[in-house]
Design a protein around this motif. Structure first.
Motif, PDB file in Angstrom:
ATOM      1  N   GLY A 143      -8.750   2.966   1.080  1.00 48.07           N
ATOM      2  CA  GLY A 143      -7.857   1.812   1.019  1.00 48.07           C
ATOM      3  C   GLY A 143      -8.553   0.592   0.431  1.00 48.07           C
ATOM      4  O   GLY A 143      -7.914  -0.301  -0.130  1.00 48.07           O
TER       5      GLY A 143
ATOM      6  N   PHE B 169      -5.150  -3.908   3.539  1.00 48.84           N
ATOM      7  CA  PHE B 169      -5.553  -2.589   3.050  1.00 48.84           C
ATOM      8  C   PHE B 169      -6.551  -1.922   3.986  1.00 48.84           C
ATOM      9  O   PHE B 169      -6.513  -0.707   4.179  1.00 48.84           O
ATOM     10  CB  PHE B 169      -6.132  -2.689   1.632  1.00 48.84           C
TER      11      PHE B 169
ATOM     12  N   SER C 184      -3.000   2.341  -5.809  1.00 45.65           N
ATOM     13  CA  SER C 184      -3.091   3.088  -4.550  1.00 45.65           C
ATOM     14  C   SER C 184      -2.381   4.434  -4.683  1.00 45.65           C
ATOM     15  O   SER C 184      -2.846   5.445  -4.157  1.00 45.65           O
ATOM     16  CB  SER C 184      -2.527   2.268  -3.380  1.00 45.65           C
TER      17      SER C 184
ATOM     18  N   ALA D 276      -7.686  -2.534  -2.818  1.00 46.81           N
ATOM     19  CA  ALA D 276      -7.840  -3.931  -2.414  1.00 46.81           C
ATOM     20  C   ALA D 276      -8.849  -4.618  -3.320  1.00 46.81           C
ATOM     21  O   ALA D 276      -8.631  -5.736  -3.792  1.00 46.81           O
ATOM     22  CB  ALA D 276      -8.293  -4.012  -0.956  1.00 46.81           C
TER      23      ALA D 276
ATOM     24  N   ASN E 216       0.860  -1.183   0.000  1.00 43.93           N
ATOM     25  CA  ASN E 216       0.000   0.000   0.000  1.00 43.93           C
ATOM     26  C   ASN E 216       0.896   1.233   0.000  1.00 43.93           C
ATOM     27  O   ASN E 216       1.507   1.567   1.004  1.00 43.93           O
ATOM     28  CB  ASN E 216      -0.898  -0.029   1.235  1.00 43.93           C
TER      29      ASN E 216
ATOM     30  N   GLU F 177      -1.487  -3.194  -7.022  1.00 46.14           N
ATOM     31  CA  GLU F 177      -1.940  -2.308  -5.947  1.00 46.14           C
ATOM     32  C   GLU F 177      -0.998  -1.128  -5.727  1.00 46.14           C
ATOM     33  O   GLU F 177      -1.418  -0.077  -5.254  1.00 46.14           O
ATOM     34  CB  GLU F 177      -2.123  -3.103  -4.645  1.00 46.14           C
TER      35      GLU F 177
END
Lengths: 305, 368
Positions: free
Chosen positions: B140, B258, B158, B144, B95, B154
């Motif tokens: 978040g 996440f 993100s 995911a 993340n 991701e």
């Protein structure tokens, strides 16, 4: 609505994306994931800008920009290839480092503006009405971006060295067993990626907006990374993607002119949202990614003895 | 040919049989010392007395009570985000968009505070905190979902969403949420007292948010070491194949990582605006979401380590501000230090898993 100026701005917005993505394509094809494109671009941008301000020579500025990209890529290469560090973490470190270093050096250059690079004058061709402007009225980096993606595409698919590079990226153990030096190939690929990112950064600070601003890449390095996935690691599709994203980026400048009233923040969001959407679209076909992605990408190579 | 690139042709790296516990602790300490050495060089290059600069950077801020409370104020978001990221990184879930989740926490929580501006109830604050956390959690959850449902990377999604979140906040404070009595500055109204986290020490900005950070460290410590979920997260990171055979659901752990890291970043975001800033501004973070990545690694992906690492990185922020005021160093030095520190850390970390061996590269024999 006049389309020619729109087309011209699309070319300027796409060139940095294409340059950076070309470099990252080679790096990833050799099996290395360098997430530091954004950082390398920023270092290239400030180095080229500083060189242009102090020497006044466009050529020297471009070279300084490109080779400072190589210099920071070398840090990444030593850490991930020699010191066997995690590539994801090191790439992030490279970006954080590049943001900091460029902001520090750049603090002396804020507020200075620069003459943009001159357009190359290709004799009669440049004077042809519309086509002349569209095809033959650009600076040297635009032509270089076309040339490089063509060369890289040819190198990867048609030459023996390109085959070796792909072999290293697909299975470093097999390439090693065949006697190819995985480390040498990967070092060269990472440095080439740095060179192209440095060029991309130079383009931003010398042509796109000929001045220095902190974080002026604004995520273009990350978009270039996404472009490589979008193009499923193929040169032609990456070039197409770069132009598609260039067009989306430039939309915000023209939409207001066309009398459409949307808050500028939403227009600025477009390339980022488009990146997410495109990634979802491409990646949802798991098989496609599995077939095209270099199999050793991101994995640490520890030479067996 | 490859030997050219090996640091010491005669010394090669050899995998350790097990992770070296000694180097897990030593590596960050050596990295910090090396960063300080680089500091001496950088300060000299900038034409400053390096030792005076190091003093103003790393010691002087700690000589006053106010300086120490500011350190805790800055460490709070770093620790809150860092703990969440560390949990994900342990499971190899990257993340990178904590900055966006932090901002969304500020937007959702701050929006609630503005909505409840005229409500005089002690329930306003909990509501603000919960919605702020949910804002980060929601932001978040998007990467995911995209990862588990569409296999989208991701890291990239993100990060892209971070830019979107920051632009959302910018739009809101420039447009609908701008304070009508604010002389056209892009700022929201100042929150009512009922939406503000209580200050812990008078004449400082130290607020209840810092207590949340300490609490979160403790809970995360228990989660990672004492529960089956923590065990699964660690196994997925250490041995993905083993985790697969054991039947741990990969997608569930991605979601969990996440949601935890997004929620904590959201909590950090709302704690920052309702505790430290007191209103919404176009930018509510000097890059906490990215610095927290360094915090997570420096803290060895361990909640208690993150606590210490958060304090160290917070010192680099207030030291940078202090050095800017006292000796005119550019603010960007902080960012450069943070990058260098992470480089050194990653380089030293090689000794956690490998050791130098005296083996000859050519013959494979030991030649001590």
């Amino acid at each position: 609505m006049d389309l020619l100026p729109v087309a011209l701005t699309i070319i300027t917005a796409s060139t940095p994306l294409l340059l950076a993505a070309t470099g990252e394509l080679v790096t990833e094809k050799a099996g290395v994931l360098n997430l530091g494109v954004e950082g390398m671009m920023l270092v290239g941008a400030i180095a080229a800008f500083a060189a242009a301000v102090s020497t006044g020579s466009g050529l020297i500025a471009i070279l300084v920009g490109a080779f400072s990209g190589v210099a920071v890529a070398a840090i990444f290469a030593v850490l991930t290839l020699t010191c066997l560090a995690n590539q994801v973490a090191t790439g992030l470190a490279l970006t954080i480092f590049g943001v900091g270093l460029s902001a520090l050096v750049g603090s002396n250059f804020v507020g200075i503006s620069l003459e943009p690079l001159p357009q190359l004058n290709i004799g009669v061709l440049s004077t042809i009405p519309i086509l002349g402007d569209l095809l033959f009225g650009h600076d040297v980096l635009v032509y270089l971006s076309f040339l490089m993606i063509l060369l890289v595409g040819y190198f990867l698919s048609k030459t023996r060295s390109g085959l070796i590079l792909r072999a290293v990226g697909e299975s470093h153990d097999s390439a090693h067993a065949l006697g190819y030096s995985v480390l040498t190939v990967r070092y060269l690929a990472v440095l080439f990626g740095g060179f192209m990112s440095g060029l991309a950064g130079s383009y931003l600070s010398l042509v796109y907006t000929p001045l220095w601003a902190e974080n002026m890449t604004a995520g273009r390095g990350w978009i270039a990374l996404a472009l490589v996935v979008f193009g499923t690691w193929r040169a032609g599709r990456i070039a197409f993607g770069a132009y598609l994203f260039g067009a989306i980026t430039i939309l915000q400048l023209h939409v207001q002119g066309w009398g459409i009233n949307i808050a500028s923040q939403f227009m600025t969001m477009l390339p980022y949202l488009a990146t997410v959407i495109v990634l979802v679209f491409i990646s949802s076909d798991k098989m496609k990614i599995r077939i095209n992605a270099p199999q050793s990408i991101g994995k640490v190579f520890y030479p067996p003895r | 040919m490859s030997q050219i690139f090996q640091f010491f042709p005669k010394f090669v790296l050899e995998p350790r049989l097990e992770v070296s516990g000694k180097w897990v602790i030593l590596s960050p300490i050596i990295a910090i010392i090396l960063t300080l050495f680089s500091g001496v060089i950088i300060f000299s290059l900038l034409g400053k007395d390096p030792f005076l600069a190091l003093y103003t950077f790393f010691v002087q801020p700690l000589t006053t009570m106010f300086g120490i409370t500011e350190l805790l104020v800055k460490a709070t978001p770093l620790v809150l985000i860092g703990v969440g990221l560390a949990i994900g990184f342990k499971a190899n879930v990257w993340n990178i968009g904590a900055e966006g989740q932090f901002t969304m926490g500020a937007v959702f929580g701050g929006g609630t505070a503005l909505l409840c501006q005229h409500m005089e109830s002690i329930l306003v604050l909990p509501l603000v905190l919960v919605l702020g956390t949910l804002g980060g959690l929601f932001w978040g959850a998007i990467p995911a979902f995209l990862k588990t449902r569409f296999n989208a990377n991701e890291i990239l999604t993100s990060l892209m969403l971070s830019y979107v979140a920051v632009l959302c906040l910018s739009y809101l404070v420039h447009g609908p949420w701008r304070d009508p009595a604010g002389f056209n500055f892009p700022e929201s109204q100042i929150f009512s007292d009922y939406a503000m986290l209580p200050i812990l020490i008078e004449n400082s900005r130290l607020n209840l948010g810092t207590m949340f950070a300490i609490l979160v460290v403790l809970v995360a410590w228990i989660l990672m070491t004492r529960t089956i979920i923590g065990f699964q997260l660690r196994v997925v990171g250490l041995a993905p194949t083993a985790a697969q055979y054991a039947g741990f659901k990969q997608s569930g752990l991605i979601w969990l990582s996440f949601l935890i890291s997004g929620g904590l970043a959201g909590l950090a975001g709302i704690a920052e605006v309702s505790g430290t800033i007191g209103q919404l501004l176009p930018s509510v973070s000097p890059g906490y979401g990215f610095t927290a990545i360094i915090v997570a690694f420096l803290g060895r992906l361990h909640p208690v380590g993150v606590l210490f690492a958060g304090l160290i990185m917070a010192l680099s922020y207030i030291g940078g501000e202090n050095a800017q005021i006292e000796i005119g160093l550019p603010a960007a030095v902080t960012g450069l230090f943070q990058g260098i520190l992470l480089f050194f850390l990653l380089a030293c970390d090689v000794l956690v898993r490998y050791r130098f061996s005296h083996r000859s590269v050519l013959t494979g024999e030991r030649c001590e």
